[in-house]
Design a protein around this motif. Structure first.
Motif, mmCIF file in Angstrom:
data_model
loop_
_atom_site.group_PDB
_atom_site.id
_atom_site.type_symbol
_atom_site.label_atom_id
_atom_site.label_comp_id
_atom_site.label_asym_id
_atom_site.label_seq_id
_atom_site.Cartn_x
_atom_site.Cartn_y
_atom_site.Cartn_z
ATOM 1 N N LEU A 223 0.842 -1.205 0.000
ATOM 2 C CA LEU A 223 0.000 0.000 0.000
ATOM 3 C C LEU A 223 0.874 1.251 0.000
ATOM 4 C CD1 LEU A 223 -2.828 -0.751 2.576
ATOM 5 C CD2 LEU A 223 -3.103 -0.338 0.143
ATOM 6 N N LYS A 224 1.896 1.221 0.869
ATOM 7 C CA LYS A 224 2.751 2.405 1.001
ATOM 8 C C LYS A 224 3.457 2.723 -0.303
ATOM 9 C CE LYS A 224 3.922 2.042 5.910
ATOM 10 N NZ LYS A 224 4.973 1.431 6.729
ATOM 11 N N THR A 225 4.001 1.690 -0.966
ATOM 12 C CA THR A 225 4.750 1.974 -2.188
ATOM 13 C C THR A 225 3.820 2.402 -3.317
ATOM 14 O OG1 THR A 225 4.807 -0.396 -2.545
ATOM 15 C CG2 THR A 225 6.843 0.636 -1.838
ATOM 16 N N LEU A 226 2.527 2.204 -3.156
ATOM 17 C CA LEU A 226 1.600 2.741 -4.158
ATOM 18 C C LEU A 226 1.150 4.145 -3.762
ATOM 19 C CD1 LEU A 226 -0.643 -0.226 -5.228
ATOM 20 C CD2 LEU A 226 0.646 1.295 -6.699
ATOM 21 N N GLY A 227 1.722 4.645 -2.658
ATOM 22 C CA GLY A 227 1.356 5.981 -2.212
ATOM 23 C C GLY A 227 -0.027 6.025 -1.566
ATOM 24 N N ILE A 228 -0.567 4.854 -1.201
ATOM 25 C CA ILE A 228 -1.869 4.829 -0.511
ATOM 26 C C ILE A 228 -1.587 4.806 0.989
ATOM 27 C CG2 ILE A 228 -3.977 3.505 -0.126
ATOM 28 C CD1 ILE A 228 -3.640 2.392 -2.943
ATOM 29 N N CYS A 229 -2.177 5.753 1.707
ATOM 30 C CA CYS A 229 -1.884 5.882 3.131
ATOM 31 C C CYS A 229 -2.608 4.785 3.910
ATOM 32 C CB CYS A 229 -2.333 7.257 3.600
ATOM 33 S SG CYS A 229 -2.165 7.498 5.351
ATOM 34 N N PRO A 230 -1.869 3.887 4.580
ATOM 35 C CA PRO A 230 -2.530 2.808 5.324
ATOM 36 C C PRO A 230 -3.440 3.349 6.423
ATOM 37 C CG PRO A 230 -0.138 2.530 5.312
ATOM 38 C CD PRO A 230 -0.417 3.858 4.715
ATOM 39 N N MET A 231 -3.090 4.512 6.937
ATOM 40 C CA MET A 231 -3.907 5.126 7.986
ATOM 41 C C MET A 231 -5.318 5.404 7.454
ATOM 42 S SD MET A 231 -2.646 5.640 10.850
ATOM 43 C CE MET A 231 -3.450 6.103 12.336
ATOM 44 N N GLU A 232 -5.402 5.922 6.244
ATOM 45 C CA GLU A 232 -6.715 6.221 5.670
ATOM 46 C C GLU A 232 -7.380 4.961 5.152
ATOM 47 O OE1 GLU A 232 -6.434 9.179 2.638
ATOM 48 O OE2 GLU A 232 -5.260 10.494 3.919
ATOM 49 N N PHE A 233 -6.575 4.141 4.516
ATOM 50 C CA PHE A 233 -7.161 3.012 3.812
ATOM 51 C C PHE A 233 -7.569 1.887 4.759
ATOM 52 C CE2 PHE A 233 -7.123 -0.754 1.096
ATOM 53 C CZ PHE A 233 -7.888 -0.294 0.045
ATOM 54 N N LEU A 234 -6.784 1.668 5.808
ATOM 55 C CA LEU A 234 -7.054 0.542 6.707
ATOM 56 C C LEU A 234 -7.637 0.981 8.048
ATOM 57 C CD1 LEU A 234 -3.746 -1.427 6.104
ATOM 58 C CD2 LEU A 234 -5.977 -1.915 5.120
ATOM 59 N N VAL A 235 -7.056 2.022 8.648
ATOM 60 C CA VAL A 235 -7.449 2.382 10.010
ATOM 61 C C VAL A 235 -8.765 3.173 10.024
ATOM 62 C CG1 VAL A 235 -6.735 3.610 12.091
ATOM 63 C CG2 VAL A 235 -5.051 2.350 10.759
ATOM 64 N N LEU A 236 -8.857 4.135 9.108
ATOM 65 C CA LEU A 236 -10.024 5.016 9.131
ATOM 66 C C LEU A 236 -11.364 4.271 9.021
ATOM 67 C CD1 LEU A 236 -10.430 7.982 9.505
ATOM 68 C CD2 LEU A 236 -10.478 8.276 7.038
ATOM 69 N N PRO A 237 -11.539 3.370 8.043
ATOM 70 C CA PRO A 237 -12.845 2.694 7.972
ATOM 71 C C PRO A 237 -13.153 1.868 9.211
ATOM 72 C CG PRO A 237 -11.298 1.747 6.384
ATOM 73 C CD PRO A 237 -10.660 2.986 6.931
ATOM 74 N N ARG A 238 -12.124 1.274 9.817
ATOM 75 C CA ARG A 238 -12.361 0.472 11.021
ATOM 76 C C ARG A 238 -12.787 1.364 12.177
ATOM 77 N NH1 ARG A 238 -8.648 -2.523 8.118
ATOM 78 N NH2 ARG A 238 -8.841 -4.773 8.298
#
Lengths: 252, 377
Positions: B248-263
């Motif tokens: 995710l990180k190397t695609l520039g997708i923030c794990p904080m937004e992508f994984l943590v936020l929805p949870r």
């Protein structure tokens, strides 16, 4: 743009885990269109070097230049922008296990393009077909074999048509025929799309079959001891460690 | 039938010690140690060479090799030459192989006892680092929430509804059971005391206020910490092990937004609803005792509850529930994101997530109670 344009330049790079220095004083250049091999014995820091190049681990010292931009000196936004033009295939594929292959490949497209869903589906189909996985769109990563996961990982890395692709040990754990097919795929993508390839590997067959440039990391001296075309290195190197590595220990 | 392993010593020359091996030297059997040889070497000073006679040797395996390896170390220590000639060819080759790559001295982690002050210092540094990590994580989560409010956060809406389902509807049975029983228990405890004064009807007040204001939120929070917080930590931890978060990180997708936020969002939205439901179940539990055991009427019990439980109590309860939901999600996600790259680390992350969440819930309860007291509500 000529073929000899520098794509990534590494200057005086030192990598460390806490106090433990893994490699120091690395200096090399990856040119546009290169198939650049990062080679060396096990545990020498090949994969760590890749994590530094793709922005996952900060170096202890030194610079990584993408074109003219200092990657680790730039802000997060610039780094994200640079990385968007790079694709990474991880050793195990690292596909998102809660998504199907199609969703895995579609995610970067949905995130960074304004393509309509129908167009995205077409792109996904094409990328999967390129790596020989046509028809596996709706499979989950756990439902396919390790070799297929690696190829799906390449398809995902290629989703945004990157200018540079990184491969972490692409042939590790594959049978010789699959490994060869993966090499052919790397060569084909390099030739037809002009993508720069950076491959971490210690498979000699791969190194000589695809490599046009390389760096050799010597674990005992904790630095690089050779750089250049691997076939040329084999003929010209005076370094006994590099010689031993490239001849599978038969000449030293 | 195996022959007993046997060891004899001979001195064919003044400066030579011959080790005579006989019988079966296998791991399963009883093997002589190197003690005897060592004693002889220490006593007979002028020995310069150790040789072997293995003509009487039967079967052998790793048992023989470990003996020889140990003997070799002893000889090196005494600066005595060890002549491997007399050994079986296979054992000789294996010993040579074992000695081919010299032992790496700096590879072994430092051993030895750590002094008390060293230990104390390390623990303090570790605590400081953990506190910094916690603050950093909360900071990043806050930034992600701000991006969400501004409509710029990137995550899949499908993920959000999936987590809402897992943290909502699927939690109903366990929340029902726990809160019904807690209501029941509270009523029992209250009934015994209140009966003494003939004030059984106040069981309704006790159960109603306790459940609505506090207990429903706490119990639901703890249940969610166990079933959802632990699951979040395990999910993210496994993703860390599989390098999925790196991807995710190397695609520039923030794990904080992508994984943590929805949870986090899913739990923050679902927890008040679960609390509301838990309130009803708790009051029902109390009612069973009140009506069934104390002989109170259904309608009086209901009226008494409605009179006792004010809107403030309900508001505080639901607010607490929301806070607990965020705490559970943050604890689960933080431990998952900090997870190391092994199977054991995933287990530790899940355990630690539950513990962190429960500690957080208790601390938050204390804080909310004090604040309410100061505000007089």
């Amino acid at each position: 743009m000529t073929a000899q344009d520098a794509h990534i330049t590494v200057r005086d790079l030192t990598m460390a885990y806490g106090d433990f220095v893994l490699m120091r004083d690395l200096n090399f250049t990856i040119h546009r269109g290169d198939i650049f091999i990062i080679m060396g014995g096990s545990g020498c820091g090949k994969s760590t070097l890749m994590t530094v190049l793709v922005g996952l681990k900060a170096p202890a010292r030194g610079q990584v230049l993408y074109g003219d931009t200092d990657f680790w000196g730039a802000d997060q936004e610039t780094r994200d922008r640079l990385l968007r033009r790079a694709g990474v295939m991880y050793q195990s594929g690292a596909l998102w296990s809660s998504m199907t292959l199609a969703e895995n490949i579609a995610l970067p497209l949905e995130t960074y393009t304004t393509l309509r869903p129908a167009r995205i589906r077409e792109v996904v189909k094409l990328k999967l077909a390129l790596v020989g996985l046509a028809g596996f769109e709706e499979f989950y990563p756990a439902e396919i074999s390790g070799g297929m996961q690696k190829r799906a990982g390449i398809a995902r890395a290629m989703a945004l048509d990157p200018e540079i692709l990184f491969f972490d040990e692409p042939s590790a754990g594959l049978d010789p025929v699959s490994a060869r097919r993966l090499d052919d795929l790397i060569l084909e993508l390099n030739e037809s799309l002009g993508t720069t390839m950076v491959v971490v590997t210690h498979e000699l067959a791969s190194i000589f079959a695809i490599g046009t440039n390389s760096v050799f990391l010597d674990v005992s001296r904790r630095t690089m001891t050779a750089t250049g075309n691997p076939r040329k290195l084999l003929n010209e190197t005076k370094d006994p460690v590099v010689r031993q590595f490239l001849t599978r220990g038969e000449q030293s | 039938m195996t022959e007993r392993a046997d060891l004899k010593l001979a001195t064919p020359a003044a400066d030579t010690l011959q080790v005579i091996l006989a019988g079966d030297w296998t791991l399963g059997g009883e093997l002589p140690g190197t003690a005897e040889v060592e004693r002889t070497l220490a006593a007979a000073a002028p020995v310069r060479t150790v040789t072997f006679d293995s003509r009487g040797l039967g079967h052998w395996d790793t048992g023989l090799l470990t003996f020889l390896l140990h003997l070799e170390q002893v000889c090196t220590r005494h600066r005595i030459r060890l002549d491997r000639e007399g050994l079986p060819p296979g054992a000789k080759r294996l010993l040579e192989l074992a000695a081919a790559v010299p032992e790496k001295k700096d590879a072994r982690p430092p051993e030895g006892r750590v002094s008390f002050f060293d230990f104390l210092g390390q623990e303090v540094v570790r605590f400081g680092r953990a506190a910094a990590e916690l603050l950093e994580f909360i900071g990043e989560a806050t930034v992600a929430v701000i991006r969400l409010v501004r409509g710029r956060a990137r995550f899949r809406r499908a993920d959000l509804s999936l987590y809402m389902q897992a943290a909502g509807v699927q939690a109903l049975p366990i929340v029902s059971l726990i809160c019904f029983l807690v209501g029941l228990i509270l009523a029992f405890i209250g009934a015994i005391q209140l009966k003494l004064f003939g004030a059984q009807i106040y069981v309704a007040d006790l159960v109603g206020i306790a459940m609505v204001r506090l207990m429903a939120a706490i119990m639901t929070g703890i249940v969610m910490a166990g079933r959802t917080g632990g699951a979040f930590a395990a999910q993210l931890g496994t993703m860390q092990v599989n390098q999925e978060i790196d991807a995710l990180k190397t695609l520039g997708i923030c794990p904080m937004e992508f994984l943590v936020l929805p949870r986090m969002l899913a739990l923050a939205l679902m927890m008040p609803l679960l609390c509301l439901y838990a309130n009803v179940m708790g009051i029902l539990g109390g009612m069973v005792v009140g009506v069934g055991l104390l002989g109170l009427g259904l309608v009086p019990y209901y009226t008494q509850t409605v009179q006792a439980v004010g809107l403030w109590n309900l508001g505080i309860g639901l607010f607490s529930g929301t806070v607990f939901g965020v705490i559970v999600a943050l604890a689960g996600c933080m431990r998952g994101m900090q997870c190391g790259r092994s199977a054991a680390a995933v287990g530790e992350a899940a355990t630690s997530a539950v513990v962190t969440a429960i500690v957080g819930i208790i601390v938050a309860t204390a804080a909310i109670t004090v604040i309410c007291d100061v505000l007089g509500i």
